[in-house]
Design an enzyme around this catalytic site. Structure first.
Site, short mmCIF file in Angstrom:
data_model
loop_
_atom_site.label_atom_id
_atom_site.label_comp_id
_atom_site.label_asym_id
_atom_site.label_seq_id
_atom_site.Cartn_x
_atom_site.Cartn_y
_atom_site.Cartn_z
N LYS A 1 0.85 -1.19 0.00
CA LYS A 1 0.00 0.00 0.00
C LYS A 1 0.89 1.24 0.00
O LYS A 1 2.00 1.21 0.54
CB LYS A 1 -0.90 0.01 1.25
CG LYS A 1 -2.17 0.82 1.07
CD LYS A 1 -3.20 0.07 0.24
CE LYS A 1 -4.54 0.78 0.24
NZ LYS A 1 -5.56 0.00 -0.47
N GLY B 1 -22.02 5.26 4.34
CA GLY B 1 -21.08 5.72 3.34
C GLY B 1 -21.57 5.38 1.95
O GLY B 1 -21.51 4.22 1.53
N GLY C 1 -20.54 6.86 -1.04
CA GLY C 1 -19.67 7.45 -2.06
C GLY C 1 -19.62 6.54 -3.26
O GLY C 1 -20.61 5.92 -3.64
N HIS C 2 -18.44 6.40 -3.85
CA HIS C 2 -18.33 5.62 -5.10
C HIS C 2 -18.82 4.19 -4.94
O HIS C 2 -19.71 3.75 -5.67
CB HIS C 2 -16.87 5.62 -5.56
CG HIS C 2 -16.38 6.97 -5.98
ND1 HIS C 2 -16.93 7.66 -7.02
CD2 HIS C 2 -15.40 7.75 -5.49
CE1 HIS C 2 -16.33 8.82 -7.16
NE2 HIS C 2 -15.38 8.90 -6.24
N VAL C 3 -18.27 3.44 -3.98
CA VAL C 3 -18.65 2.03 -3.83
C VAL C 3 -20.07 1.92 -3.26
O VAL C 3 -20.89 1.14 -3.74
CB VAL C 3 -17.66 1.28 -2.94
CG1 VAL C 3 -18.10 -0.17 -2.75
CG2 VAL C 3 -16.26 1.32 -3.54
N TYR D 1 -22.57 3.86 -3.46
CA TYR D 1 -23.58 4.21 -4.46
C TYR D 1 -23.94 3.00 -5.31
O TYR D 1 -25.11 2.66 -5.49
CB TYR D 1 -23.04 5.34 -5.34
CG TYR D 1 -23.80 5.55 -6.63
CD1 TYR D 1 -25.04 6.18 -6.65
CD2 TYR D 1 -23.26 5.12 -7.85
CE1 TYR D 1 -25.73 6.38 -7.85
CE2 TYR D 1 -23.93 5.32 -9.04
CZ TYR D 1 -25.17 5.94 -9.04
OH TYR D 1 -25.85 6.13 -10.21
#
Length: 352
Positions: A80, A176, A178-180, A182
């Site tokens: 990472k 949450g 957001g991108h995921v 959604y």
């Protein structure tokens, strides 16, 4: 000293400190384990409170990627990167400087987008190194793939809890969106699930509720809502001593990393009768998707592999029941056993 203790305790291979004053780059690349192959993991861009916080986050996330890749059946290790800058300070120069550091590792670490970075950022990185995935002519944004895998995992958990993997009529609380989150909401809604959502970003709420019927609650209220499935899909450590007392769900299955604040919380969830889908198993869809780029990206092939998350969740649930251990420990064993077995094979030519 805390950081060095962590490095030693979990047997990390390498920690690289990166700096370029001209571009303002200040980054850490952590490589945990390359037994199964090169370390693949995203580059997170975050304004950390301290350098030590950034290093510890990189180490913790790198180890999680090792287990995620092993449990998903990928021939990859765990790594990472964290870039210690505000996402507002992005520039071509900064990401190209980061790309040069990635290139210097000669393939031991392969990067990708993560929290705070984007496909465009990875395009800049690619100008300096081939060791990057998630680019525009490859797999692109990993969010849809991650959400798809979480949906498969959620269905496997429902099968265990209710005798059917259908989410129709099930109340799913998504923390949450957001991108995921959604895309996860879209999967649940399409199947007939009922959604309760929360997010600190009003625009994210507006986007979801503009397309999907969903009840909205305040961020601090999400833990106590009555639901079948709680899906943490933002930051980690959301299952802790405080929230454990509030949870009113049968299943925890979401996209967030490091959902448990501590390993012992897996035992406490088991005592409460709450089924927990370990994060690095259920949210591996994005990694599976970008990993497919390493052999020439084929979306159909990649998405077919993501279906295996359903099977992997069933496998760890069987281990948990057979050995009477929490699911997070079962997932660790599943990953560690694969690394141990294949690690022995890799040593054959060395006569070890």
């Amino acid at each position: 000293m805390k950081m060095l203790d962590h490095f030693s305790k979990y047997d990390y291979e390498q920690l690289v400190l990166c700096q370029d004053q001209t571009s303002g780059l200040k980054a850490i690349i952590a490589i945990h384990n390359t037994t199964l192959g090169p370390a693949l993991g995203g580059a997170r861009m975050w304004n950390y409170a301290s350098d030590e916080d950034a290093i510890l986050d990189a180490l913790r996330l790198a180890r999680g990627m090792t287990y995620k890749a092993a449990a998903a059946g990928l021939n990859l290790g765990g790594g990472k990167a964290v870039i210690i800058n505000s996402p507002q300070s992005k520039s071509e120069q900064l990401f190209r400087a980061f790309g040069r550091y990635v290139e210097s590792l000669n393939g031991r670490y392969i990067t990708a987008e993560d929290v705070g970075t984007s496909v465009q950022d990875m395009e800049y990185v690619r100008m300096e190194t081939r060791y990057v995935t998630g680019v525009s002519n490859g797999s692109g944004d990993p969010s849809p793939a991650t959400a798809l895998g979480v949906w498969y995992g959620m269905k496997a958990m429902a099968q265990e809890a209710y005798g059917s993997d259908s989410l129709e009529g099930k109340v799913v609380a998504v923390q949450g969106i957001g991108h995921v989150g959604y895309y996860l909401c879209k999967h649940v809604a399409k199947e007939g699930g009922k959604l309760i959502v929360t997010d600190i970003n009003p625009e994210a709420i507006k986007r979801v509720t503009g397309e999907i019927v969903a009840e909205v609650v305040k961020p601090e209220e999400i833990y106590g809502v009555g639901c079948h499935i709680f899906a943490p899909s933002a930051l980690g450590a959301v299952v802790n001593d405080i929230t454990l007392q509030q949870l009113k769900c049968d299943i925890i299955a979401g996209a967030a990393n490091n959902v448990l604040e501590d390993e012992r919380h897996g035992e406490l969830l088991m005592q409460k009768g709450i089924l927990y889908a370990p994060d690095f198993v259920i949210n591996a869809g994005g990694l599976i998707n970008v990993a497919d780029e390493l052999q020439g990206y084929n979306k159909e092939r990649a998405y077919k592999k993501i279906e295996m998350i359903y099977t992997n969740i069933k496998k760890l649930l069987a281990i948990s029941k057979e050995r009477q251990i929490p699911t997070n420990i079962a997932a660790n064993l599943m990953a560690e056993e694969r690394m141990e077995k294949l690690g022995r094979i890799r040593n054959i030519y060395l006569n070890k």
